[in-house]
Design a protein around this motif. Sequence first.
Motif, short mmCIF file in Angstrom:
data_model
loop_
_atom_site.label_atom_id
_atom_site.label_comp_id
_atom_site.label_asym_id
_atom_site.label_seq_id
_atom_site.Cartn_x
_atom_site.Cartn_y
_atom_site.Cartn_z
N ASP A 7 70.62 -60.53 28.52
CA ASP A 7 69.20 -60.28 28.30
C ASP A 7 68.97 -59.72 26.89
O ASP A 7 67.93 -59.17 26.59
N VAL A 8 69.96 -59.89 26.03
CA VAL A 8 69.88 -59.43 24.65
C VAL A 8 69.73 -60.66 23.74
O VAL A 8 70.60 -61.54 23.75
N PRO A 9 68.65 -60.74 22.98
CA PRO A 9 68.47 -61.88 22.09
C PRO A 9 69.57 -61.96 21.03
O PRO A 9 70.09 -60.95 20.58
N ASP A 10 69.93 -63.18 20.68
CA ASP A 10 70.88 -63.43 19.61
C ASP A 10 70.27 -64.53 18.74
O ASP A 10 70.28 -65.70 19.11
N GLU A 11 69.72 -64.13 17.60
CA GLU A 11 69.02 -65.09 16.74
C GLU A 11 69.90 -66.23 16.30
O GLU A 11 69.44 -67.37 16.21
N GLY A 12 71.15 -65.96 16.02
CA GLY A 12 72.06 -67.01 15.59
C GLY A 12 72.27 -68.06 16.68
O GLY A 12 72.23 -69.26 16.42
N GLU A 13 72.51 -67.60 17.91
CA GLU A 13 72.71 -68.53 19.02
C GLU A 13 71.41 -69.28 19.33
O GLU A 13 71.44 -70.49 19.61
#
Length: 137
Positions: A7-13
């Motif tokens: 539930d943690v955003p990862d901009e790269g992914e």
Amino acid sequence: MELILSDVPDEGEEKQILDGLWGYNHQFSPVHIHPLRIVLKDPTGNLQGGIIARTWWGGLEIQYLWIGEMSRRKGYGRTLMTTAEEEARMRGCHFAYVDTLSFQASGFYKNLGYSEYGNLGGFAHKFSRHYLFKVFR
């Protein structure tokens, strides 16, 4: 293969997923997504509203429209929408689409010439999401 739920955003992914999707779509027709942001500021420079949208494949996708409480019912929403539509036409778009929740702005969009093409109930067990479009003439 490993499946990871988070539930943690990862901009790269997220960018890699979107690039993969648009790359796949590109084989059917070139995809040129262009962001569109229009903001409304008061004389002191404070943000009072705005639109976050994008244009692609001939469509204007209104993602978010917000007008601050003190600026509502003064025609600013209409001005933001007509400005977005004019820019979309200049970008070669021939239609626009938006979705809104039942307690938000369905009537507002209908007054601007949008037609509902579907809805989905069950949001928070009491709201419906309404999907609207407008063909530019």
